[in-house]
Design an enzyme around this catalytic site. Structure first.
Site, PDB file in Angstrom:
ATOM      1  N   TRP A 149       0.826  -1.223   0.000  1.00 23.89           N
ATOM      2  CA  TRP A 149       0.000   0.000   0.000  1.00 23.89           C
ATOM      3  C   TRP A 149       0.851   1.259   0.000  1.00 23.89           C
ATOM      4  CZ3 TRP A 149      -4.295  -0.549  -2.170  1.00 23.89           C
ATOM      5  CH2 TRP A 149      -5.044  -1.709  -2.017  1.00 23.89           C
TER       6      TRP A 149
ATOM      7  N   ASP B 182      -2.164   6.703   6.136  1.00 23.49           N
ATOM      8  CA  ASP B 182      -3.180   5.821   5.556  1.00 23.49           C
ATOM      9  C   ASP B 182      -3.589   4.839   6.645  1.00 23.49           C
ATOM     10  OD1 ASP B 182      -4.676   3.930   4.255  1.00 23.49           O
ATOM     11  OD2 ASP B 182      -3.205   3.505   2.672  1.00 23.49           O
TER      12      ASP B 182
ATOM     13  N   LYS C 182     -12.955  -1.665   5.617  1.00 23.20           N
ATOM     14  CA  LYS C 182     -12.234  -2.583   6.498  1.00 23.20           C
ATOM     15  C   LYS C 182     -12.753  -2.497   7.931  1.00 23.20           C
ATOM     16  CE  LYS C 182      -9.093  -2.761   3.009  1.00 23.20           C
ATOM     17  NZ  LYS C 182      -8.290  -1.887   2.192  1.00 23.20           N
TER      18      LYS C 182
HETATM   19  C1  LIG Z   1      -7.603  -1.420   1.158  1.00 26.69           C
HETATM   20  C2  LIG Z   1      -6.533  -0.419   1.327  1.00 26.69           C
HETATM   21  C3  LIG Z   1      -6.353   0.628   0.409  1.00 26.69           C
HETATM   22  C4  LIG Z   1      -7.203   0.772  -0.830  1.00 26.69           C
HETATM   23  O1  LIG Z   1      -8.486   1.105  -0.521  1.00 26.69           O
HETATM   24  P1  LIG Z   1      -9.605   1.352  -1.650  1.00 26.69           P
HETATM   25  O2  LIG Z   1     -10.754   1.780  -0.837  1.00 26.69           O
HETATM   26  O3  LIG Z   1      -9.802   0.052  -2.365  1.00 26.69           O
HETATM   27  O4  LIG Z   1      -9.112   2.406  -2.557  1.00 26.69           O
HETATM   28  C5  LIG Z   1      -5.350   1.532   0.663  1.00 26.69           C
HETATM   29  N1  LIG Z   1      -4.557   1.435   1.743  1.00 26.69           N
HETATM   30  C6  LIG Z   1      -4.692   0.431   2.637  1.00 26.69           C
HETATM   31  C7  LIG Z   1      -3.783   0.372   3.820  1.00 26.69           C
HETATM   32  C8  LIG Z   1      -5.693  -0.529   2.461  1.00 26.69           C
HETATM   33  O5  LIG Z   1      -5.839  -1.511   3.342  1.00 26.69           O
END
Ligand SMILES: *Cc1c(COP(=O)(O)O)cnc(C)c1O
Length: 361
Positions: free
Chosen positions: A102, A172, A196
């Site tokens: 990521w 993030d 998530k």
């Molecule tokens: C799932 C995830 C993303 C991407 O998320 P989307 O909503 O599919 O754009 C980015 N960073 C992390 C840490 C993730 O777990």
């Protein structure tokens, strides 16, 4: 029908109590005679839901008054672009900590808008640890510092908050937001896709300090400018109303659980059960440095990858699904977000022990 234990990394399991409440309110929300899905986003009912969701999120995370909460769309992936568009603010470079899949995507996207300096990386260890603060080669003139709080695929989590002085810290938190208390005032911007640990896919939450809003150079297109969304309470255009409503129910559920300190305790206990099982066997393995192991996503391999299919099949027969590891890593991955009950982790551990007894040695 009995509910399964869903170990998916995302979209992920939601608290059963939240789903039941949403089901009860599906056709007629609080006597309004309509579903939340059908409400005008400018109407009194929905505006109340929206404001309550924001207030509860502020309460849970202790978000200071000089931060805006934005309910956006486009996932964390759109933030990989919106952040550099808005936060480079005329400066030539931003700093990035590279910890896996990521982080890599965030770095790649930022490069279209300026220089992305990698100031720390765990690539030398195949992304199995979180680089220590003392090894971060920070640039005091950087526009911001970006890191990935929890690498959902690699299962590496920062259990500490980086110090970046006057340079805004950007995180993030897609896969570990609301899993523990944090000090929001240490951050310039926090972002997370909802699917998530918050609610359904389609909602993205951005928490941004006031002084970072409206500084994009050149000024971003209207929809890409945080200023547009901040000035319009995330209602410049139609927000993902149903997703915000469900997220709001999750926030209330979290408060009923005792808030983030209580949830963190439970997350520590759940993760410990699983890591203890892995570490006490020579059949299962997790490669991540112990102090940086994720409490949310636990990747593990079996001694013999030829047993993977049978492991998954047996788990499914016992009502445990989505344990297959990410295609880039292989093996297994158990995602155990807030909504995964202790009983789900206990069932998995019991099955792992039984599977090892049958196939180990
Ligand atoms: C799932 C995830 C993303 C991407 O998320 P989307 O909503 O599919 O754009 C980015 N960073 C992390 C840490 C993730 O777990």
């Amino acid at each position: 029908m009995a509910r399964i234990f869903n170990f998916s990394a995302g979209p992920a399991a939601l608290p059963e109590a939240v789903l039941k409440q949403a089901a009860d309110e599906l056709l007629d929300w609080h006597g309004s005679g309509q579903s939340v899905m059908e409400m005008s986003h400018r109407g009194k009912e929905y505006m109340g839901i929206h404001a309550q969701a924001e207030a509860d999120l502020r309460d849970l995370l202790g978000i200071p008054a000089n931060y805006k909460v934005l309910f956006l769309q486009g996932g964390a992936t759109l933030q990989f672009e919106m952040i550099p568009m808005n936060l480079f603010a005329g400066k030539p470079s931003a700093d990035f900590v590279h910890t896996g899949e990521w982080a890599k995507k965030a770095i790649k996207a930022a490069k279209a808008f300026g220089k992305a300096n990698i100031v720390a990386s765990s690539e030398d260890g195949s992304f199995t640890y979180a680089p220590a603060q003392k090894d971060w080669k920070l640039d005091k003139d950087a526009a911001y510092v970006h890191y990935t709080g929890n690498e959902t695929i690699g299962g590496v989590e920062f259990h500490w908050t980086p110090e970046t002085g006057n340079v805004p810290l950007v995180c993030d938190m897609s896969s570990n937001i609301l899993s523990k208390p944090i000090d929001v005032s240490k951050y310039g911007l926090i972002y997370a896709g909802a699917q998530k640990n918050i609610g359904p896919a389609g909602l993205t939450i951005v928490i941004i300090r006031d002084d970072l809003i409206g500084k994009g150079v050149p000024t971003p297109q209207t929809m890409m400018d945080y200023k547009t969304h901040a000035e319009n309470d995330s209602m410049y255009n139609t927000p993902p109303t149903y997703g915000i409503y469900i997220a709001g129910l999750v926030f209330q559920w979290l408060k009923q659980q005792g808030g983030l300190a209580a949830i963190e305790k439970q997350n520590i206990a759940k993760a410990k059960m699983l890591y203890d099982c892995i570490d006490s066997s020579s059949f299962y393995n997790n490669p991540v440095r112990k102090e940086d192991r994720s409490r949310m996503n636990v990747p593990f391999t079996l001694k013999d990858a030829a047993l993977d299919e049978e492991f998954l099949k047996g788990a499914k027969a016992k009502g445990m699904v989505q344990l297959k590891g990410h295609r880039s890593v292989g093996g297994m991955r158990a995602s155990i977000y807030n909504a995964m009950p202790v009983a789900g982790v206990a069932a998995l551990v019991e099955y792992m022990k039984e599977f090892e007894a049958r196939h180990g040695k």
